[in-house]
Design an enzyme around this catalytic site. Sequence first.
Site, PDB file in Angstrom:
ATOM      1  N   GLU A 117       0.853  -1.191   0.000  1.00 46.02           N
ATOM      2  CA  GLU A 117       0.000   0.000   0.000  1.00 46.02           C
ATOM      3  C   GLU A 117       0.883   1.234   0.000  1.00 46.02           C
ATOM      4  O   GLU A 117       2.076   1.149   0.265  1.00 46.02           O
ATOM      5  CB  GLU A 117      -0.825   0.059   1.297  1.00 46.02           C
ATOM      6  CG  GLU A 117      -1.804  -1.044   1.441  1.00 46.02           C
ATOM      7  CD  GLU A 117      -2.353  -1.115   2.864  1.00 46.02           C
ATOM      8  OE1 GLU A 117      -2.296  -0.107   3.592  1.00 46.02           O
ATOM      9  OE2 GLU A 117      -2.828  -2.197   3.227  1.00 46.02           O
ATOM     10  N   LYS A 119       2.253   4.663   1.619  1.00 49.26           N
ATOM     11  CA  LYS A 119       2.405   5.200   2.968  1.00 49.26           C
ATOM     12  C   LYS A 119       2.002   6.672   2.911  1.00 49.26           C
ATOM     13  O   LYS A 119       2.760   7.519   2.449  1.00 49.26           O
ATOM     14  CB  LYS A 119       3.846   5.049   3.462  1.00 49.26           C
ATOM     15  CG  LYS A 119       4.002   5.427   4.927  1.00 49.26           C
ATOM     16  CD  LYS A 119       5.363   5.021   5.443  1.00 49.26           C
ATOM     17  CE  LYS A 119       5.507   5.190   6.941  1.00 49.26           C
ATOM     18  NZ  LYS A 119       5.020   6.433   7.491  1.00 49.26           N
ATOM     19  N   ASP A 121       1.289  10.370   3.736  1.00 50.48           N
ATOM     20  CA  ASP A 121       2.011  11.307   4.598  1.00 50.48           C
ATOM     21  C   ASP A 121       1.004  12.254   5.241  1.00 50.48           C
ATOM     22  O   ASP A 121       0.807  13.379   4.789  1.00 50.48           O
ATOM     23  CB  ASP A 121       3.031  12.086   3.755  1.00 50.48           C
ATOM     24  CG  ASP A 121       4.080  12.730   4.639  1.00 50.48           C
ATOM     25  OD1 ASP A 121       4.090  12.438   5.852  1.00 50.48           O
ATOM     26  OD2 ASP A 121       4.877  13.524   4.120  1.00 50.48           O
ATOM     27  N   GLU A 176      -5.525   7.378   7.574  1.00 50.03           N
ATOM     28  CA  GLU A 176      -4.684   8.568   7.549  1.00 50.03           C
ATOM     29  C   GLU A 176      -5.474   9.753   6.999  1.00 50.03           C
ATOM     30  O   GLU A 176      -6.056   9.652   5.912  1.00 50.03           O
ATOM     31  CB  GLU A 176      -3.481   8.275   6.648  1.00 50.03           C
ATOM     32  CG  GLU A 176      -2.304   9.132   6.907  1.00 50.03           C
ATOM     33  CD  GLU A 176      -1.397   8.571   8.010  1.00 50.03           C
ATOM     34  OE1 GLU A 176      -1.750   7.579   8.665  1.00 50.03           O
ATOM     35  OE2 GLU A 176      -0.334   9.174   8.204  1.00 50.03           O
ATOM     36  N   TYR A 229      -6.969  -0.041   7.768  1.00 50.05           N
ATOM     37  CA  TYR A 229      -6.766  -1.042   8.795  1.00 50.05           C
ATOM     38  C   TYR A 229      -8.052  -1.236   9.594  1.00 50.05           C
ATOM     39  O   TYR A 229      -8.460  -0.344  10.335  1.00 50.05           O
ATOM     40  CB  TYR A 229      -5.617  -0.542   9.690  1.00 50.05           C
ATOM     41  CG  TYR A 229      -5.152  -1.461  10.793  1.00 50.05           C
ATOM     42  CD1 TYR A 229      -5.512  -2.808  10.844  1.00 50.05           C
ATOM     43  CD2 TYR A 229      -4.316  -0.970  11.789  1.00 50.05           C
ATOM     44  CE1 TYR A 229      -5.059  -3.625  11.865  1.00 50.05           C
ATOM     45  CE2 TYR A 229      -3.845  -1.772  12.812  1.00 50.05           C
ATOM     46  CZ  TYR A 229      -4.231  -3.102  12.850  1.00 50.05           C
ATOM     47  OH  TYR A 229      -3.777  -3.901  13.856  1.00 50.05           O
ATOM     48  N   LYS A 319      10.722   3.745   2.898  1.00 50.56           N
ATOM     49  CA  LYS A 319      10.552   5.199   2.744  1.00 50.56           C
ATOM     50  C   LYS A 319      11.341   5.696   1.540  1.00 50.56           C
ATOM     51  O   LYS A 319      12.482   5.288   1.315  1.00 50.56           O
ATOM     52  CB  LYS A 319      11.055   5.919   3.998  1.00 50.56           C
ATOM     53  CG  LYS A 319      10.304   5.511   5.260  1.00 50.56           C
ATOM     54  CD  LYS A 319       9.486   6.617   5.833  1.00 50.56           C
ATOM     55  CE  LYS A 319      10.312   7.542   6.681  1.00 50.56           C
ATOM     56  NZ  LYS A 319       9.464   8.601   7.273  1.00 50.56           N
ATOM     57  N   CYS A 413      21.889  45.942   5.802  1.00 48.88           N
ATOM     58  CA  CYS A 413      20.628  45.558   5.178  1.00 48.88           C
ATOM     59  C   CYS A 413      20.691  45.843   3.673  1.00 48.88           C
ATOM     60  O   CYS A 413      21.029  46.959   3.274  1.00 48.88           O
ATOM     61  CB  CYS A 413      19.483  46.343   5.810  1.00 48.88           C
ATOM     62  SG  CYS A 413      17.905  46.040   5.006  1.00 48.88           S
ATOM     63  N   CYS A 416      17.999  48.865   3.014  1.00 45.08           N
ATOM     64  CA  CYS A 416      18.078  50.237   3.528  1.00 45.08           C
ATOM     65  C   CYS A 416      19.478  50.591   4.034  1.00 45.08           C
ATOM     66  O   CYS A 416      19.716  51.715   4.460  1.00 45.08           O
ATOM     67  CB  CYS A 416      17.040  50.453   4.630  1.00 45.08           C
ATOM     68  SG  CYS A 416      17.411  49.560   6.139  1.00 45.08           S
ATOM     69  N   CYS A 431      17.377  43.334  10.463  1.00 46.60           N
ATOM     70  CA  CYS A 431      17.555  44.757  10.185  1.00 46.60           C
ATOM     71  C   CYS A 431      16.696  45.488  11.210  1.00 46.60           C
ATOM     72  O   CYS A 431      15.485  45.295  11.261  1.00 46.60           O
ATOM     73  CB  CYS A 431      17.083  45.104   8.775  1.00 46.60           C
ATOM     74  SG  CYS A 431      16.882  46.887   8.557  1.00 46.60           S
ATOM     75  N   CYS A 437      12.684  50.813   6.757  1.00 42.52           N
ATOM     76  CA  CYS A 437      13.188  49.845   5.790  1.00 42.52           C
ATOM     77  C   CYS A 437      12.027  49.377   4.892  1.00 42.52           C
ATOM     78  O   CYS A 437      11.043  48.833   5.396  1.00 42.52           O
ATOM     79  CB  CYS A 437      13.806  48.678   6.568  1.00 42.52           C
ATOM     80  SG  CYS A 437      14.441  47.367   5.524  1.00 42.52           S
TER      81      CYS A 437
HETATM   82  S1  IVH Z   1      -0.525   0.418   8.940  1.00 44.86           S
HETATM   83  C1  IVH Z   1       0.979  -1.114  12.990  1.00 44.86           C
HETATM   84  N1  IVH Z   1      -0.692   1.462   6.562  1.00 44.86           N
HETATM   85  O1  IVH Z   1       2.497   5.238   9.193  1.00 44.86           O
HETATM   86  C2  IVH Z   1       0.802  -0.528  11.702  1.00 44.86           C
HETATM   87  N2  IVH Z   1       0.166   2.805   8.314  1.00 44.86           N
HETATM   88  O2  IVH Z   1       4.760   4.431  11.292  1.00 44.86           O
HETATM   89  C3  IVH Z   1      -0.454   0.175  11.552  1.00 44.86           C
HETATM   90  N3  IVH Z   1       0.717   5.096   7.640  1.00 44.86           N
HETATM   91  O3  IVH Z   1       1.065   5.550  12.350  1.00 44.86           O
HETATM   92  C4  IVH Z   1      -0.417   1.157  10.474  1.00 44.86           C
HETATM   93  N4  IVH Z   1       0.139   4.880   5.526  1.00 44.86           N
HETATM   94  O4  IVH Z   1       0.018   6.850  10.485  1.00 44.86           O
HETATM   95  C5  IVH Z   1      -0.331   1.664   7.843  1.00 44.86           C
HETATM   96  N5  IVH Z   1      -0.947   2.267   4.415  1.00 44.86           N
HETATM   97  C6  IVH Z   1      -0.589   2.474   5.671  1.00 44.86           C
HETATM   98  C7  IVH Z   1      -0.092   3.698   6.130  1.00 44.86           C
HETATM   99  C8  IVH Z   1       0.287   3.825   7.463  1.00 44.86           C
HETATM  100  C9  IVH Z   1       0.608   5.711   6.447  1.00 44.86           C
HETATM  101  C10 IVH Z   1       1.250   5.740   8.850  1.00 44.86           C
HETATM  102  C11 IVH Z   1       0.393   5.555  10.065  1.00 44.86           C
HETATM  103  C12 IVH Z   1       1.252   4.955  11.105  1.00 44.86           C
HETATM  104  C13 IVH Z   1       2.618   5.206  10.581  1.00 44.86           C
HETATM  105  C14 IVH Z   1       3.485   4.045  11.000  1.00 44.86           C
END
Ligand code: IVH
Length: 690
Positions: A117, A119, A121, A176, A229, A319, A413, A416, A431, A437
């Site tokens: 999946e 991740k 942000d 998220e 989840y 990452k 500066c 000025c 400054c 200024c």
């Molecule tokens: S699973 C125990 N799936 O990453 C794992 N987490 O460091 C439960 N996050 O706190 C999380 N995308 O905020 C999972 N597809 C994803 C995610 C994800 C982002 C974040 C989440 C979590 C952190 C883990």
Amino acid sequence: MILNIPTEAEIKRINELTQQLNEHNHRYYVLNAPIISDMEFDFLLKDLEALEQKYPDYAAANSPTKRVGGDITDKFEKVAHSRPMLSLSNTYSKEDIADWEERIHKAVDTEIEYVMELKYDGVAIALHYENGQFVRGITRGDGSVGEDVSTNIRTIRSIPLHLTGDFPASFEIRGEIFLPKKEFNKLNEERAKNGEELYANPRNTAAGTLKQQDSAEVAKRKLDCYLYYVLGENLALPSHFENVEKAAQWGFKVPSSRQRLIEKATSIDGIMDFINYWDIHRHDLPFEIDGIVIKVNKLSLWDELGMTAKSPRWAIAYKFKAETARTRLNKVTYQVGRTGAITPVANLQPVVLAGTTVKRASLHNADQIAKLDIREGDLVLVEKGGEIIPKITGVVLEERPVASQPLQYIQNCPECGTELIREEGEALHYCPNEIGCPPQIKGKMEHFISRKAMNIEGLGSETVAGLYDKGLVKDVADIYDLKFEQLLGLEFSVGDEESGEIKKRSLQEKSVKNLLEGLDASKNVPFERVLFALGIRFVGETVAKKLVKHFKNIDALQTASREALLEADEVGEKIADSILFYFSEEKNRTIIRRLKEAGLQFESLANESAAASDKLKGLTFVVSGVFTNFSRDGIKESIEANGGKVSGSISSKTSYVLAGDDMGPSKRKKAEDLGVKIISEAEYIALIEN
Ligand code: IVH
């Protein structure tokens, strides 16, 4: 007392509208497939709003009208998580991912299916549902205890408030919350227009938004949410993937395989394929991701594999590295901010990085330059991580030109000529020429007209800067002397910073009228915002409010001694000295005199009786019903003015429920159940007058 009870037909209509609106919301925000126009949707919503206003007790906590917000949360309550919200072990190395896969293989010794999946942000959230109704949304907090942000969650349209299909009676789902790139950019564009400081990245902005007290503000931000989840002891389905798919049927926004946001694999090759695909394509997504999460699919294996200290063994995150590029640093220039802070800027040979052309990067401050020994002419490494402004992370020393010289940080500066200062322990040079200024004067004016300050419609930061450059305004007081004839047809050069292109713009009759009307309207802006608008160092919105509450008018504030200033709430020595310094300048006193003459508010409007005491200090009120001596807002203001707090919902922490004429039976019952005292308007008045 008239109790408003809806007819059968009206109750039916409320239910019907609720159901229709929920369905259209789901179609629009989750499925991306609306079947009615926005206007039709608004009509339905208005209908429901009207019925709810007539029968407030029938407005459900999960009504679709809550999507627009309005409820205020004074303090987010702490709530323990059903199970800890864990973190994922993560790595930047593909080798580590291969090692992890091998370890899993050895540990379980069967063919294993993995789910990959994105991740996301953003900000982790735990959502709780009971009997298909949203009941609570809790932030991650420290992993064991988070904060209840339910009121704000209700404004996020892609989060269902009512579920459909065969959902478990009680369950939790985690995911998220994030701010889409488009919304983040829009927000920052508006902030730039208002002369406000820009937000650094979508993640922090989403986190900040989720903790806003006013849910109406949250609703405006258009947060979004992917769920990934499903939690529960006895989930009907044996795999993670199936549970996520199932959640889609209940109404959740989950990653779709069709867009390759989620995928299954049975080997390391399949995992790498997914990682490599998104390493290239992540910039095309409408939201930010910082990696890929790989999970073992079969739930029974989750227990078998277990946990390390902080994270489960059945999942790992890969990452993405912040992207870097090498390019030539042509020249270092220096920007002077509205507060006089100097920022060194690297002007680079244009280079493509993370999908955009980068020409400039921040060098932060003199220490940073010295630490990396950055010099003009160097070949440098530029990095773009989560932040909008790229940064320089290193120098390729082998490529340094022979004649290169260490960079001499400026001492005066660039705008000025005033000698720069750098205070003990401060990273930045400043400054000190606050009132002479140009960028600081322009910055002060931009702040003055900004939305949270005077909010002058029709006057943007570009126009104000243009007026300054033309010599038509030299300080904020001059703005109120502007005349129609002076403005009509006035030409400005507006420079586009990125392209360096200069465009001409001239003021037409309509814009001039708007501007002058905006100036007129700003004369009604309350004193606390005028005080904030003046831009006295360290006097932000909150301090301005406290000062107005304490001193009531500008004369009292202007003549206050240091001791008197220190008596006001939230005013410490730093703020007191800054206020004293501000009023010690003749130029500032003249500006205030002229703004007063122009008709701006320099006196508190709160009436004496309402703004007088702290008799309600430590007490929390919930207000319900209609009152005789106060409007609904009026009674809330009165509570706050007397030191009390107003909360939107009754809990064991509520001191009193203040009941007006037709307080709803459900609120009454809740108060009685919790043993919270209910008082009348007359009793309230006795309380503050006593
Ligand atoms: S699973 C125990 N799936 O990453 C794992 N987490 O460091 C439960 N996050 O706190 C999380 N995308 O905020 C999972 N597809 C994803 C995610 C994800 C982002 C974040 C989440 C979590 C952190 C883990």
